[in-house]
Design a protein around this motif. Structure first.
Motif, PDB file in Angstrom:
ATOM      1  N   SER A  13       1.369  -1.354  -0.223  1.00 41.03           N
ATOM      2  CA  SER A  13      -0.010  -0.290   0.083  1.00 41.03           C
ATOM      3  C   SER A  13       0.683   0.937   0.033  1.00 41.03           C
ATOM      4  N   SER A  14       0.432   2.420  -1.100  1.00 42.98           N
ATOM      5  CA  SER A  14       1.585   4.068  -0.832  1.00 42.98           C
ATOM      6  C   SER A  14       0.014   4.591  -0.430  1.00 42.98           C
ATOM      7  N   GLU A  15      -0.063   5.342   0.733  1.00 40.84           N
ATOM      8  CA  GLU A  15      -0.982   5.885   0.939  1.00 40.84           C
ATOM      9  C   GLU A  15      -0.742   7.494   0.183  1.00 40.84           C
ATOM     10  N   ILE A  16       0.559   8.068  -0.053  1.00 39.92           N
ATOM     11  CA  ILE A  16       0.471   9.047  -0.385  1.00 39.92           C
ATOM     12  C   ILE A  16       0.639   8.858  -2.260  1.00 39.92           C
ATOM     13  N   ASP A  18      -2.336   6.629  -2.744  1.00 40.01           N
ATOM     14  CA  ASP A  18      -3.727   6.232  -2.801  1.00 40.01           C
ATOM     15  C   ASP A  18      -3.769   4.724  -3.859  1.00 40.01           C
ATOM     16  N   ALA A  19      -2.475   3.966  -3.566  1.00 40.00           N
ATOM     17  CA  ALA A  19      -2.796   3.096  -4.538  1.00 40.00           C
ATOM     18  C   ALA A  19      -2.347   1.559  -2.842  1.00 40.00           C
ATOM     19  N   CYS A  20      -3.262   0.338  -3.713  1.00 39.90           N
ATOM     20  CA  CYS A  20      -2.266  -1.091  -3.550  1.00 39.90           C
ATOM     21  C   CYS A  20      -2.794  -2.362  -4.019  1.00 39.90           C
ATOM     22  N   PHE A  21      -1.979  -2.558  -3.778  1.00 42.21           N
ATOM     23  CA  PHE A  21      -1.913  -4.271  -4.408  1.00 42.21           C
ATOM     24  C   PHE A  21      -2.110  -5.627  -2.914  1.00 42.21           C
ATOM     25  N   TYR A  22      -3.090  -5.925  -3.723  1.00 36.27           N
ATOM     26  CA  TYR A  22      -3.998  -7.354  -2.724  1.00 36.27           C
ATOM     27  C   TYR A  22      -3.801  -9.127  -3.259  1.00 36.27           C
ATOM     28  N   SER A  23      -2.864  -9.526  -2.795  1.00 32.46           N
ATOM     29  CA  SER A  23      -2.974 -11.400  -3.944  1.00 32.46           C
ATOM     30  C   SER A  23      -2.874 -11.914  -2.864  1.00 32.46           C
ATOM     31  N   GLU A  24      -3.760 -13.535  -2.609  1.00 36.48           N
ATOM     32  CA  GLU A  24      -3.647 -14.482  -1.620  1.00 36.48           C
ATOM     33  C   GLU A  24      -3.368 -15.598  -2.798  1.00 36.48           C
ATOM     34  N   PHE A  25      -2.674 -16.067  -1.727  1.00 34.78           N
ATOM     35  CA  PHE A  25      -2.250 -17.562  -2.590  1.00 34.78           C
ATOM     36  C   PHE A  25      -2.885 -18.576  -2.163  1.00 34.78           C
ATOM     37  N   SER A  26      -2.696 -19.470  -2.992  1.00 32.22           N
ATOM     38  CA  SER A  26      -3.685 -20.769  -2.928  1.00 32.22           C
ATOM     39  C   SER A  26      -2.547 -21.825  -1.909  1.00 32.22           C
ATOM     40  N   GLN A  67       7.016   5.158  -1.719  1.00 27.31           N
ATOM     41  CA  GLN A  67       7.106   4.765  -0.222  1.00 27.31           C
ATOM     42  C   GLN A  67       5.894   3.944  -0.198  1.00 27.31           C
ATOM     43  N   PRO A  68       5.750   2.660  -0.206  1.00 30.59           N
ATOM     44  CA  PRO A  68       5.079   2.368   0.081  1.00 30.59           C
ATOM     45  C   PRO A  68       5.361   0.956   1.726  1.00 30.59           C
ATOM     46  N   THR A  69       3.658   0.511   2.058  1.00 26.76           N
ATOM     47  CA  THR A  69       3.960  -0.351   2.756  1.00 26.76           C
ATOM     48  C   THR A  69       4.090  -1.357   2.737  1.00 26.76           C
ATOM     49  N   PHE A  70       4.634  -2.844   2.998  1.00 27.42           N
ATOM     50  CA  PHE A  70       4.653  -4.565   2.601  1.00 27.42           C
ATOM     51  C   PHE A  70       4.524  -5.339   3.694  1.00 27.42           C
ATOM     52  N   ARG A  71       2.958  -5.904   2.943  1.00 24.11           N
ATOM     53  CA  ARG A  71       2.693  -6.834   4.925  1.00 24.11           C
ATOM     54  C   ARG A  71       2.837  -8.306   3.744  1.00 24.11           C
ATOM     55  N   VAL A  72       2.794  -9.479   4.422  1.00 26.39           N
ATOM     56  CA  VAL A  72       3.204 -10.715   4.414  1.00 26.39           C
ATOM     57  C   VAL A  72       2.660 -11.277   5.171  1.00 26.39           C
ATOM     58  N   ILE A  88       5.257  -6.463   8.050  1.00 24.51           N
ATOM     59  CA  ILE A  88       5.386  -5.432   7.782  1.00 24.51           C
ATOM     60  C   ILE A  88       6.730  -4.429   7.533  1.00 24.51           C
ATOM     61  N   ARG A  89       6.719  -4.129   6.152  1.00 20.05           N
ATOM     62  CA  ARG A  89       8.303  -3.671   6.471  1.00 20.05           C
ATOM     63  C   ARG A  89       7.971  -2.383   5.916  1.00 20.05           C
ATOM     64  N   THR A  90       8.372  -1.288   6.167  1.00 22.50           N
ATOM     65  CA  THR A  90       8.094  -0.040   5.716  1.00 22.50           C
ATOM     66  C   THR A  90       9.749   0.817   5.005  1.00 22.50           C
ATOM     67  N   GLN A  91       9.887   1.991   4.591  1.00 22.87           N
ATOM     68  CA  GLN A  91      11.301   1.644   3.991  1.00 22.87           C
ATOM     69  C   GLN A  91      12.517   2.043   5.524  1.00 22.87           C
ATOM     70  N   GLY A  92      11.684   2.288   6.793  1.00 20.12           N
ATOM     71  CA  GLY A  92      12.822   2.440   7.527  1.00 20.12           C
ATOM     72  C   GLY A  92      12.852   1.533   8.635  1.00 20.12           C
ATOM     73  N   SER A  93      12.035   0.127   8.415  1.00 21.04           N
ATOM     74  CA  SER A  93      11.570  -0.294  10.284  1.00 21.04           C
ATOM     75  C   SER A  93      10.971  -1.729   9.342  1.00 21.04           C
ATOM     76  N   ILE A  94      10.913  -3.183   9.795  1.00 17.92           N
ATOM     77  CA  ILE A  94      10.571  -4.513   9.629  1.00 17.92           C
ATOM     78  C   ILE A  94      10.280  -4.190  10.844  1.00 17.92           C
ATOM     79  N   TYR A  95       8.764  -4.935  11.217  1.00 18.86           N
ATOM     80  CA  TYR A  95       7.679  -5.016  11.989  1.00 18.86           C
ATOM     81  C   TYR A  95       6.877  -7.044  12.276  1.00 18.86           C
ATOM     82  N   VAL A  96       7.408  -7.528  13.276  1.00 21.51           N
ATOM     83  CA  VAL A  96       7.220  -9.305  12.748  1.00 21.51           C
ATOM     84  C   VAL A  96       6.293  -9.380  13.694  1.00 21.51           C
TER      85      VAL A  96
END
Length: 97
Positions: A13-16, A18-26, A67-72, A88-96
């Motif tokens: 997701s990119s707030e600046i 206003d775009a996002c991508f979402y995919s579920e894996f089988s 400047q996206p936020t990634f979540r896996v 969750i990963r931003t440009q400056g941090s990784i959260y688990v």
């Protein structure tokens, strides 16, 4: 002892912009297909980047400029025990979680 990682979903997701991508894996094998420049490599690079593997940011510069936020979300299975995780990963941090 065998350990298996199963990817459940990817959200970018990119707030600046206003775009996002979402995919579920089988469950099982997932086939990623498409014509050239359709985003197959970007999908794989996004997964690697979220895990901290692609810190050189190769092939992701156009996406990272937004400047996206990634979540896996994924599962780790060892023998009969299954644990769920989110990264969750931003440009400056990784959260688990």
């Amino acid at each position: 002892m065998s350990t298996t990682l199963t990817f459940d979903r990817l959200f970018v997701s990119s707030e600046i912009h206003d775009a996002c991508f979402y995919s579920e894996f089988s469950p099982g094998a997932n086939i990623i297909s498409g014509r050239n420049t359709s985003g197959k490599s970007s999908l794989i690079q996004s997964l690697l980047y979220t895990f901290g593997v692609n810190d050189l940011k190769e092939n992701l510069s156009e996406i990272l400029n937004c400047q996206p936020t990634f979540r896996v979300d994924f599962s780790k299975t060892t023998e009969d025990q299954k644990e769920k995780y989110s990264i969750i990963r931003t440009q400056g941090s990784i959260y688990v979680k």
